[in-house]
Design a protein around this motif. Structure first.
Motif, short mmCIF file in Angstrom:
data_model
loop_
_atom_site.label_atom_id
_atom_site.label_comp_id
_atom_site.label_asym_id
_atom_site.label_seq_id
_atom_site.Cartn_x
_atom_site.Cartn_y
_atom_site.Cartn_z
N TYR B 30 40.54 43.87 28.89
CA TYR B 30 41.38 45.03 29.19
C TYR B 30 41.93 44.93 30.62
O TYR B 30 43.13 45.12 30.86
N GLY B 31 41.03 44.62 31.56
CA GLY B 31 41.45 44.51 32.97
C GLY B 31 42.52 43.45 33.17
O GLY B 31 43.52 43.67 33.85
N PHE B 34 45.79 44.65 31.52
CA PHE B 34 46.39 45.79 32.24
C PHE B 34 47.05 45.34 33.54
O PHE B 34 48.13 45.82 33.89
N ASN B 35 46.44 44.39 34.22
CA ASN B 35 47.04 43.89 35.46
C ASN B 35 48.41 43.26 35.22
O ASN B 35 49.24 43.22 36.12
N ASP B 40 48.62 51.59 29.68
CA ASP B 40 47.35 51.73 28.95
C ASP B 40 47.48 51.45 27.45
O ASP B 40 46.72 50.65 26.90
N ARG B 127 48.17 46.97 46.28
CA ARG B 127 48.46 47.00 44.86
C ARG B 127 49.92 47.38 44.60
O ARG B 127 50.61 46.78 43.77
N VAL B 130 52.09 44.41 45.57
CA VAL B 130 52.04 43.34 44.56
C VAL B 130 52.87 43.75 43.34
O VAL B 130 53.69 42.99 42.84
N ASP B 131 52.68 45.00 42.91
CA ASP B 131 53.39 45.46 41.72
C ASP B 131 54.90 45.55 41.93
O ASP B 131 55.66 45.49 40.96
N ILE B 141 50.99 35.64 41.36
CA ILE B 141 49.95 36.20 42.23
C ILE B 141 48.79 36.76 41.39
O ILE B 141 47.62 36.51 41.68
N ILE B 142 49.11 37.48 40.34
CA ILE B 142 48.05 38.06 39.49
C ILE B 142 47.22 36.95 38.84
O ILE B 142 45.99 36.99 38.86
N VAL B 146 43.83 37.25 40.88
CA VAL B 146 42.97 38.14 40.10
C VAL B 146 42.28 37.38 38.96
O VAL B 146 41.11 37.57 38.70
#
Ligand SMILES: [Zn+2]
Lengths: 145, 193
Positions: B30-31, B34-35, B40, B127, B130-131, B141-142, B146
């Motif tokens: 999920y994480g 979602f990133n 959701d 955040r 980045v977004d 980057i993600i 991440v």
């Protein structure tokens, strides 16, 4: 190399993607260049901050029931066995095709020699038209994707 | 029960064993999703689809110890596909554009370790920055910071050369750093010692 190049190497170093040779070069430079040393510290912090900024996105979700109910509909055992038997069928079919290729080829080439020039032109035109259509559908597919 | 045993059970027709794998990994998946997609409902759909796809293709998993990385890649791929379909983003970013290196003009001379703690406020800004990166940079980057993917893995997932991964990461970090400075947030964090 100027500092910009070394900063690219610093990024690679922090990403664990640097070559051994570049690493030696880089450390030689960092010993003498205070700015690049600071850049390295800063970049390391930036990386950690980005990571920690996105780590709390994990949500308490439970989708297991929903997934399992879809799985029970799809009947795994059969899917797997069907796939296996398909594999065997494919193998047999491809062997048959390979073995019959020389036969097919020779019969085609015989036929081709009998075709008149006009017929050949028509066939080429028809083929071009078909392949153009194919291209068009391919493009449409790509755009849709 | 070990994961390898679970996977064997599923492959032998015991679908219920798959539920343990879902329970174990759904939060992480999920994480990850979602990133990338940032919504959701879409995330939940993709998480479900990823597990289903993993289940249906489980017999193509080469090494059973690699279930999670394999599942994660399925999820990342699906996320990227859905994202492209849902949002036809206008991405003005070009890879040949070089960023100026203005960072060091803004350094102060004292360091204060207490200020170096990562505050919640700073995280929120990072955040946001980045977004708001150009989509091409944000993805790289993600996946790197991440998801901890290697340059090679990112290149193959995004279908771009490794050199492009390298330069996008470099440029993305420069942009975030610059925005932190402009926001006045970098003072405590990026100080000359
Ligand atoms: Zn330097």
């Amino acid at each position: 190399m100027d500092c910009t190049e070394y900063r690219r190497l610093i990024n690679e170093l922090l990403d664990n993607e640097i070559t051994e040779r570049d690493e030696i070069d880089l450390f030689d430079h960092i010993k003498m260049c205070e700015n690049c040393k600071i850049y390295m510290v800063n970049m390391n912090k930036l990386k950690l901050t980005i990571k920690s900024s996105f780590e709390n996105n994990k949500k308490e979700v439970d989708l297991s029931h929903s997934i399992m109910s879809q799985i029970s509909k799809s009947q795994p055992k059969k899917v797997l066995h069907i796939k296996k038997s398909y594999n065997i069928l494919y193998k047999i079919a491809s062997i048959v095709v390979i073995l019959s290729l020389p036969l097919l080829f020779s019969s085609f080439s015989k036929k081709e020699t009998k075709v008149s020039k006009d017929d050949t032109r028509d066939m080429v035109l028809e083929h071009l038209e078909n392949s153009q259509n194919k291209n068009v559908t391919n493009i449409a597919y790509v755009i849709e994707k | 029960m070990s994961e390898i045993v679970l996977i064997d059970k599923v492959l032998n027709g015991d679908a219920s064993a798959f539920e343990f794998l879902i329970l174990k990994y759904q939060k992480n998946i999920y994480g990850t999703v979602f990133n990338i997609v940032k919504e959701d409902e879409l995330t939940k759909d993709i998480v479900q689809e990823s597990f289903l796809k993993a289940y249906e293709n489980l017999n193509s998993l080469r090494s059973r110890e690699q279930f999670y990385p394999w599942l994660k890649k399925i999820a990342i791929n699906l996320s990227l596909i859905k994202l492209d379909r849902n949002k036809r983003y206008v991405d003005m970013y070009r890879d040949d554009k070089e960023e100026d290196d203005f960072f060091f003009n803004n350094q102060t001379d004292e360091s204060n370790p207490e200020q170096e703690l990562l505050t919640e406020e700073l995280r929120r800004y990072v955040r946001k920055f980045v977004d708001s990166l150009p989509e091409k940079l944000r993805r790289v980057i993600i996946l790197r910071e991440v998801e901890d993917l290697s340059y090679e893995e990112i290149a193959s997932i995004l279908n771009i050369p490794v050199g492009t991964v390298r330069s996008r990461l470099f440029n993305a970090r420069q942009i975030i750093k610059d925005r932190l400075l402009r926001q006045g947030l970098a003072d405590g964090l990026y100080r000359v010692s």
